[in-house]
Design a protein around this motif. Structure first.
Motif, PDB file in Angstrom:
ATOM      1  N   ALA A 158      76.263  -7.676  88.747  1.00 38.78           N
ATOM      2  CA  ALA A 158      76.656  -8.980  88.228  1.00 38.78           C
ATOM      3  C   ALA A 158      78.178  -9.124  88.176  1.00 38.78           C
ATOM      4  CB  ALA A 158      76.057  -9.201  86.841  1.00 38.78           C
ATOM      5  N   PHE A 159      78.873  -8.037  87.889  1.00 37.21           N
ATOM      6  CA  PHE A 159      80.324  -8.075  87.755  1.00 37.21           C
ATOM      7  C   PHE A 159      81.023  -7.347  88.897  1.00 37.21           C
ATOM      8  CE2 PHE A 159      78.725  -8.586  83.406  1.00 37.21           C
ATOM      9  CZ  PHE A 159      79.359  -9.766  83.065  1.00 37.21           C
ATOM     10  N   LYS A 160      80.384  -7.294  90.060  1.00 44.05           N
ATOM     11  CA  LYS A 160      80.918  -6.547  91.195  1.00 44.05           C
ATOM     12  C   LYS A 160      82.315  -7.026  91.592  1.00 44.05           C
ATOM     13  CE  LYS A 160      79.959  -5.467  96.004  1.00 44.05           C
ATOM     14  NZ  LYS A 160      79.096  -5.723  97.140  1.00 44.05           N
ATOM     15  N   SER A 161      82.501  -8.336  91.695  1.00 49.23           N
ATOM     16  CA  SER A 161      83.803  -8.853  92.120  1.00 49.23           C
ATOM     17  C   SER A 161      84.887  -8.545  91.091  1.00 49.23           C
ATOM     18  CB  SER A 161      83.725 -10.351  92.384  1.00 49.23           C
ATOM     19  OG  SER A 161      83.340 -11.034  91.217  1.00 49.23           O
ATOM     20  N   LYS A 162      84.560  -8.658  89.818  1.00 51.91           N
ATOM     21  CA  LYS A 162      85.533  -8.346  88.758  1.00 51.91           C
ATOM     22  C   LYS A 162      85.896  -6.867  88.780  1.00 51.91           C
ATOM     23  CE  LYS A 162      85.678 -12.231  86.296  1.00 51.91           C
ATOM     24  NZ  LYS A 162      86.846 -12.961  85.927  1.00 51.91           N
ATOM     25  N   ILE A 163      84.880  -6.004  88.914  1.00 55.89           N
ATOM     26  CA  ILE A 163      85.120  -4.564  88.942  1.00 55.89           C
ATOM     27  C   ILE A 163      85.979  -4.200  90.149  1.00 55.89           C
ATOM     28  CG2 ILE A 163      84.007  -2.306  89.215  1.00 55.89           C
ATOM     29  CD1 ILE A 163      81.619  -3.477  87.625  1.00 55.89           C
ATOM     30  N   THR A 164      85.669  -4.791  91.301  1.00 55.10           N
ATOM     31  CA  THR A 164      86.448  -4.527  92.522  1.00 55.10           C
ATOM     32  C   THR A 164      87.893  -4.965  92.341  1.00 55.10           C
ATOM     33  OG1 THR A 164      84.456  -4.852  93.840  1.00 55.10           O
ATOM     34  CG2 THR A 164      86.539  -4.928  95.007  1.00 55.10           C
ATOM     35  N   ALA A 165      88.109  -6.130  91.738  1.00 59.21           N
ATOM     36  CA  ALA A 165      89.465  -6.631  91.519  1.00 59.21           C
ATOM     37  C   ALA A 165      90.249  -5.709  90.584  1.00 59.21           C
ATOM     38  CB  ALA A 165      89.420  -8.048  90.957  1.00 59.21           C
ATOM     39  N   VAL A 166      89.613  -5.247  89.528  1.00 59.33           N
ATOM     40  CA  VAL A 166      90.294  -4.357  88.575  1.00 59.33           C
ATOM     41  C   VAL A 166      90.657  -3.037  89.241  1.00 59.33           C
ATOM     42  CG1 VAL A 166      89.964  -3.005  86.472  1.00 59.33           C
ATOM     43  CG2 VAL A 166      89.301  -5.399  86.516  1.00 59.33           C
ATOM     44  N   VAL A 167      89.718  -2.440  89.964  1.00 56.86           N
ATOM     45  CA  VAL A 167      89.970  -1.154  90.618  1.00 56.86           C
ATOM     46  C   VAL A 167      91.051  -1.303  91.685  1.00 56.86           C
ATOM     47  CG1 VAL A 167      88.947   0.631  92.082  1.00 56.86           C
ATOM     48  CG2 VAL A 167      87.697  -0.213  90.106  1.00 56.86           C
ATOM     49  N   THR A 168      90.997  -2.377  92.469  1.00 52.66           N
ATOM     50  CA  THR A 168      92.011  -2.613  93.492  1.00 52.66           C
ATOM     51  C   THR A 168      93.387  -2.787  92.859  1.00 52.66           C
ATOM     52  OG1 THR A 168      90.359  -3.666  94.896  1.00 52.66           O
ATOM     53  CG2 THR A 168      92.658  -4.075  95.448  1.00 52.66           C
ATOM     54  N   GLY A 169      93.445  -3.538  91.794  1.00 51.45           N
ATOM     55  CA  GLY A 169      94.716  -3.728  91.084  1.00 51.45           C
ATOM     56  C   GLY A 169      95.275  -2.421  90.551  1.00 51.45           C
ATOM     57  N   MET A 170      94.402  -1.595  89.996  1.00 53.31           N
ATOM     58  CA  MET A 170      94.851  -0.299  89.469  1.00 53.31           C
ATOM     59  C   MET A 170      95.366   0.603  90.588  1.00 53.31           C
ATOM     60  SD  MET A 170      91.872   0.360  86.612  1.00 53.31           S
ATOM     61  CE  MET A 170      92.197   2.088  86.505  1.00 53.31           C
ATOM     62  N   LEU A 171      94.666   0.619  91.720  1.00 48.60           N
ATOM     63  CA  LEU A 171      95.090   1.454  92.841  1.00 48.60           C
ATOM     64  C   LEU A 171      96.421   0.962  93.420  1.00 48.60           C
ATOM     65  CD1 LEU A 171      91.692   2.080  94.653  1.00 48.60           C
ATOM     66  CD2 LEU A 171      93.032   3.720  93.330  1.00 48.60           C
ATOM     67  N   ASP A 172      96.589  -0.347  93.519  1.00 49.41           N
ATOM     68  CA  ASP A 172      97.859  -0.900  93.995  1.00 49.41           C
ATOM     69  C   ASP A 172      99.000  -0.524  93.050  1.00 49.41           C
ATOM     70  OD1 ASP A 172      96.599  -2.007  96.171  1.00 49.41           O
ATOM     71  OD2 ASP A 172      96.449  -4.021  95.283  1.00 49.41           O
ATOM     72  N   TYR A 173      98.756  -0.660  91.762  1.00 48.76           N
ATOM     73  CA  TYR A 173      99.771  -0.325  90.758  1.00 48.76           C
ATOM     74  C   TYR A 173     100.149   1.154  90.846  1.00 48.76           C
ATOM     75  CZ  TYR A 173     101.985   0.339  86.217  1.00 48.76           C
ATOM     76  OH  TYR A 173     102.871   0.663  85.225  1.00 48.76           O
ATOM     77  N   MET A 174      99.150   2.025  90.966  1.00 48.79           N
ATOM     78  CA  MET A 174      99.434   3.453  91.075  1.00 48.79           C
ATOM     79  C   MET A 174     100.189   3.760  92.360  1.00 48.79           C
ATOM     80  SD  MET A 174      96.138   5.412  89.474  1.00 48.79           S
ATOM     81  CE  MET A 174      94.901   4.528  90.386  1.00 48.79           C
ATOM     82  N   GLY A 175      99.871   3.063  93.454  1.00 51.81           N
ATOM     83  CA  GLY A 175     100.591   3.256  94.703  1.00 51.81           C
ATOM     84  C   GLY A 175     102.050   2.849  94.585  1.00 51.81           C
ATOM     85  N   GLN A 176     102.300   1.736  93.911  1.00 53.61           N
ATOM     86  CA  GLN A 176     103.672   1.278  93.697  1.00 53.61           C
ATOM     87  C   GLN A 176     104.457   2.273  92.848  1.00 53.61           C
ATOM     88  OE1 GLN A 176     103.264  -2.558  91.917  1.00 53.61           O
ATOM     89  NE2 GLN A 176     102.608  -3.566  93.800  1.00 53.61           N
ATOM     90  N   LYS A 177     103.824   2.754  91.796  1.00 56.55           N
ATOM     91  CA  LYS A 177     104.502   3.706  90.909  1.00 56.55           C
ATOM     92  C   LYS A 177     104.772   5.020  91.610  1.00 56.55           C
ATOM     93  CE  LYS A 177     105.099   1.294  87.280  1.00 56.55           C
ATOM     94  NZ  LYS A 177     106.449   0.951  86.848  1.00 56.55           N
ATOM     95  N   SER A 178     103.868   5.450  92.464  1.00 54.29           N
ATOM     96  CA  SER A 178     104.106   6.714  93.177  1.00 54.29           C
ATOM     97  C   SER A 178     105.233   6.542  94.198  1.00 54.29           C
ATOM     98  CB  SER A 178     102.839   7.212  93.854  1.00 54.29           C
ATOM     99  OG  SER A 178     102.439   6.356  94.893  1.00 54.29           O
ATOM    100  N   GLU A 179     105.327   5.360  94.794  1.00 58.79           N
ATOM    101  CA  GLU A 179     106.439   5.098  95.720  1.00 58.79           C
ATOM    102  C   GLU A 179     107.768   5.069  94.969  1.00 58.79           C
ATOM    103  OE1 GLU A 179     106.554   4.950  99.026  1.00 58.79           O
ATOM    104  OE2 GLU A 179     104.417   5.462  99.048  1.00 58.79           O
ATOM    105  N   GLU A 180     107.779   4.489  93.769  1.00 52.91           N
ATOM    106  CA  GLU A 180     108.992   4.478  92.945  1.00 52.91           C
ATOM    107  C   GLU A 180     109.387   5.902  92.556  1.00 52.91           C
ATOM    108  OE1 GLU A 180     108.474   1.953  89.568  1.00 52.91           O
ATOM    109  OE2 GLU A 180     108.029   0.190  90.782  1.00 52.91           O
ATOM    110  N   PHE A 181     108.400   6.729  92.286  1.00 48.25           N
ATOM    111  CA  PHE A 181     108.663   8.106  91.871  1.00 48.25           C
ATOM    112  C   PHE A 181     109.269   8.912  93.018  1.00 48.25           C
ATOM    113  CE2 PHE A 181     107.272  12.521  91.131  1.00 48.25           C
ATOM    114  CZ  PHE A 181     107.899  12.730  89.902  1.00 48.25           C
ATOM    115  N   LYS A 182     108.836   8.626  94.252  1.00 48.48           N
ATOM    116  CA  LYS A 182     109.329   9.358  95.412  1.00 48.48           C
ATOM    117  C   LYS A 182     110.803   9.061  95.688  1.00 48.48           C
ATOM    118  CE  LYS A 182     104.956   9.670  97.934  1.00 48.48           C
ATOM    119  NZ  LYS A 182     104.257   9.249  99.154  1.00 48.48           N
ATOM    120  N   LYS A 183     111.254   7.869  95.330  1.00 47.88           N
ATOM    121  CA  LYS A 183     112.635   7.457  95.634  1.00 47.88           C
ATOM    122  C   LYS A 183     113.637   8.168  94.798  1.00 47.88           C
ATOM    123  CE  LYS A 183     111.328   2.969  97.320  1.00 47.88           C
ATOM    124  NZ  LYS A 183     111.421   1.537  97.182  1.00 47.88           N
TER     125      LYS A 183
END
Length: 65
Positions: free
Chosen positions: A40-65
């Motif tokens: 029932a909440f598949k789209s919401k769950i997908t959006a939250v997980v995608t957002g979290m993964l994007d955020y973690m990717g951005q933070k890891s790129e900032e950490f590498k710099k």
């Protein structure tokens, strides 16, 4: 003091060995409800997980710099 510890240990052991618990039907019903909610909440769950993964990717790129 030793007697109290022995009684406590025996109580813990008997609780651990007790086989009364959730039956198969209850487990199947719980899993079915979880799946229905997830679908029932598949789209919401997908959006939250995608957002979290994007955020973690951005933070890891900032950490590498």
């Amino acid at each position: 003091m030793t007697n109290i510890l022995k009684q406590s240990w025996n109580g813990i052991q008997s609780f651990w060995k007790e086989e009364d618990g959730i039956g198969t039907l209850e487990m199947v019903l719980i899993i079915a409800v979880i799946l229905i909610i997830a679908l029932a909440f598949k789209s919401k769950i997908t959006a939250v997980v995608t957002g979290m993964l994007d955020y973690m990717g951005q933070k890891s790129e900032e950490f590498k710099k």
